[in-house]
Design a protein around this motif. Structure first.
Motif, PDB file in Angstrom:
ATOM      1  N   HIS A 230     -14.512 -32.827   0.567  1.00  0.00           N
ATOM      2  CA  HIS A 230     -14.305 -33.765  -0.540  1.00  0.00           C
ATOM      3  C   HIS A 230     -13.797 -33.040  -1.788  1.00  0.00           C
ATOM      4  CE1 HIS A 230     -17.621 -35.749   1.861  1.00  0.00           C
ATOM      5  NE2 HIS A 230     -16.728 -36.726   1.812  1.00  0.00           N
ATOM      6  N   GLN A 231     -12.664 -32.394  -1.642  1.00  0.00           N
ATOM      7  CA  GLN A 231     -12.187 -31.563  -2.763  1.00  0.00           C
ATOM      8  C   GLN A 231     -11.568 -32.413  -3.861  1.00  0.00           C
ATOM      9  OE1 GLN A 231     -10.353 -27.731  -1.908  1.00  0.00           O
ATOM     10  NE2 GLN A 231     -10.608 -28.255   0.234  1.00  0.00           N
ATOM     11  N   ALA A 232     -12.309 -32.546  -4.918  1.00  0.00           N
ATOM     12  CA  ALA A 232     -11.847 -33.278  -6.098  1.00  0.00           C
ATOM     13  C   ALA A 232     -12.909 -33.079  -7.170  1.00  0.00           C
ATOM     14  CB  ALA A 232     -11.698 -34.767  -5.780  1.00  0.00           C
ATOM     15  N   PRO A 233     -12.551 -33.262  -8.436  1.00  0.00           N
ATOM     16  CA  PRO A 233     -13.556 -33.072  -9.487  1.00  0.00           C
ATOM     17  C   PRO A 233     -14.640 -34.155  -9.525  1.00  0.00           C
ATOM     18  CG  PRO A 233     -11.316 -32.868 -10.344  1.00  0.00           C
ATOM     19  CD  PRO A 233     -11.209 -33.448  -8.975  1.00  0.00           C
ATOM     20  N   SER A 234     -14.368 -35.297  -8.879  1.00  0.00           N
ATOM     21  CA  SER A 234     -15.376 -36.370  -8.859  1.00  0.00           C
ATOM     22  C   SER A 234     -15.022 -37.329  -7.729  1.00  0.00           C
ATOM     23  CB  SER A 234     -15.363 -37.144 -10.186  1.00  0.00           C
ATOM     24  OG  SER A 234     -14.195 -37.944 -10.256  1.00  0.00           O
ATOM     25  N   ALA A 235     -15.935 -38.223  -7.417  1.00  0.00           N
ATOM     26  CA  ALA A 235     -15.671 -39.213  -6.359  1.00  0.00           C
ATOM     27  C   ALA A 235     -14.489 -40.106  -6.734  1.00  0.00           C
ATOM     28  CB  ALA A 235     -16.929 -40.051  -6.123  1.00  0.00           C
ATOM     29  N   LEU A 239     -10.814 -40.484  -4.809  1.00  0.00           N
ATOM     30  CA  LEU A 239     -10.167 -41.734  -4.384  1.00  0.00           C
ATOM     31  C   LEU A 239      -8.725 -41.792  -4.891  1.00  0.00           C
ATOM     32  CD1 LEU A 239     -13.232 -44.049  -4.948  1.00  0.00           C
ATOM     33  CD2 LEU A 239     -12.051 -43.746  -2.763  1.00  0.00           C
ATOM     34  N   LYS A 240      -8.540 -41.421  -6.122  1.00  0.00           N
ATOM     35  CA  LYS A 240      -7.190 -41.425  -6.712  1.00  0.00           C
ATOM     36  C   LYS A 240      -6.268 -40.472  -5.939  1.00  0.00           C
ATOM     37  CE  LYS A 240      -4.036 -41.406 -10.138  1.00  0.00           C
ATOM     38  NZ  LYS A 240      -3.122 -42.509 -10.332  1.00  0.00           N
ATOM     39  N   GLN A 241      -6.782 -39.268  -5.619  1.00  0.00           N
ATOM     40  CA  GLN A 241      -5.956 -38.290  -4.897  1.00  0.00           C
ATOM     41  C   GLN A 241      -5.523 -38.807  -3.528  1.00  0.00           C
ATOM     42  OE1 GLN A 241      -8.065 -34.540  -4.681  1.00  0.00           O
ATOM     43  NE2 GLN A 241      -8.026 -34.284  -6.896  1.00  0.00           N
TER      44      GLN A 241
END
Ligand SMILES: [Zn+2]
Length: 396
Positions: A230-235, A239-241
């Motif tokens: 789940h590589q992203a700064p936030s949930a 979702l946006k990515q």
């Protein structure tokens, strides 16, 4: 069956206070709202000293957990472990009792409709007998793929067997295996009801791949150790990515959202953030960015969450905690938060108002003459009258 409610006052269409109030009901639906008291009417119910309001919508519940009571841990990961252990001891009969007890507590405190999160092993037919309206969201979760897939498949079976409106949703992002997240969004359509950016440990998991939640996952599932997930700064940024847009959905909690998250939320159409004031206080969260949501015209609704992360199941207490935190809120802004905002987001436009054509979900609050409605809401702990789909509730 025709009925007529007569009371000193009622809030109509969430904005007009009428005095006196005469509400005609036929077959569970409001057919007329007026101020002229008839000399005679079929099944007239006189509600002296009461203010009538639409029944509240509890925008987030976990009714099935009621029998577990209030848990002792107040930090998220130890609390989650305590919950997982308590759930292993809960029998199917306990769950049925939980649903009934949860509904009764909420009816007594004005919540006539509950938007409920449901586990894959729920005794779903028990929902048919519940006295309040329940809209269900089956929670897909599971950090490893076989578990996540099993739960998703079981929920599809529940959806087919469900006697109530039943939607599927991801529980959240970081508790679901990525393969299943992708399959879910390919196959399912809004409305969703999803926990996002709820707690600090979730933020730490996304931002640093570390912290108590990360440690919990890799201890439980050693095969995941070393994987960057789940590589992203936030949930929300995850979702946006992945080009996921959650229109027409309920976003549960959204406590730990930064400016990037809020910018993304503001691009999603017809969403409603569900704030659970009792649960927020239970976990002693730092900040709910209410003012930023308000500036972005993002709708807000109030929910109780489950009894396991609250001190009680009392919808008035949620309203009161919220008004203490944000005393600038007036009745005009508050009423949709506790009645229509969540329902309209998920496409229900015939509940949550005292208005002709709406279902007769009506509560009566004992109040003094000329008492301000916000003041009445701040001082009430139990309803004096409650009607759901035209049926007067007993034993309040
Ligand atoms: Zn929840």
């Amino acid at each position: 069956m025709k009925q007529t409610l007569v009371a000193p006052s009622a809030l109509v269409n969430n904005q007009d206070l009428i005095e006196p109030a005469v509400i005609e009901i036929d077959s569970g639906v409001i057919t007329k709202v007026r101020t002229h008291i008839p000399k005679k009417a079929e099944n007239m119910i006189m509600l002296d000293d009461m203010l009538l309001l639409p029944g509240f919508t509890n925008a987030h519940a976990h009714l099935e957990l009621t029998s577990l009571g209030v848990l002792t841990e107040h930090n998220f990961v130890p609390w989650m472990k305590e919950l997982m252990h308590a759930k292993t001891m809960q029998t199917a009969a306990d769950v049925v009792r939980s649903l009934e007890e949860g509904c009764q507590k909420l009816i007594k405190t004005g919540s006539t409709t509950n938007i409920d999160h449901i586990s894959f092993d729920s005794p779903i037919t028990a929902y048919r007998k519940l006295p309040c309206n329940v809209i269900g969201f089956g929670e897909v979760l599971g950090s490893i793929e076989p578990i996540s897939r099993h739960i998703y498949d079981k929920l599809k079976d529940l959806q087919r067997a469900s006697p109530i409106d039943f939607h599927l949703s991801l529980h959240t992002i970081h508790t679901v295996h990525e393969t299943i997240i992708n399959e879910f969004f390919q196959n399912e359509h809004p409305p969703f009801s999803i926990h996002l950016c709820e707690y600090a440990e979730e933020q730490e998991y996304f931002q640093n791949n570390s912290g108590p939640f990360y440690d919990f996952v890799v201890t439980r599932y050693p095969e995941l150790n070393g994987l960057k997930r789940h590589q992203a700064p936030s949930a929300i940024q995850y979702l946006k990515q992945h080009n996921r847009v959650l229109n027409n959905s309920l976003i549960i909690h959204a406590n730990y959202c930064d400016d990037h998250d809020i910018d993304i939320l503001s691009t999603w159409k017809n969403i409603c953030i569900v704030h659970c004031p009792g649960s927020f206080a239970f976990f002693d969260h730092a900040h709910f960015p209410f003012k930023q949501y308000r500036e972005q015209n993002i709708k807000i609704a109030l929910g109780t969450d489950g009894l396991v992360s609250n001190n009680e199941l009392n919808y008035f207490s949620e309203i009161q905690l919220f008004l203490e935190m944000f005393p600038e809120i007036g009745l005009k802004e508050l009423m949709p938060m506790i009645t229509t905002n969540a329902l309209e987001t998920i496409g229900i436009t015939n509940r949550g108002l005292i208005k002709e054509g709406y279902f007769a979900d009506i509560i009566g609050l004992t109040c003094k003459k000329q008492q301000d409605i916000c003041e009445t809401l701040s001082q009430t702990k139990n309803v004096s009258f409650c009607m759901i789909n035209g049926l007067s509730q007993q034993g309040l």
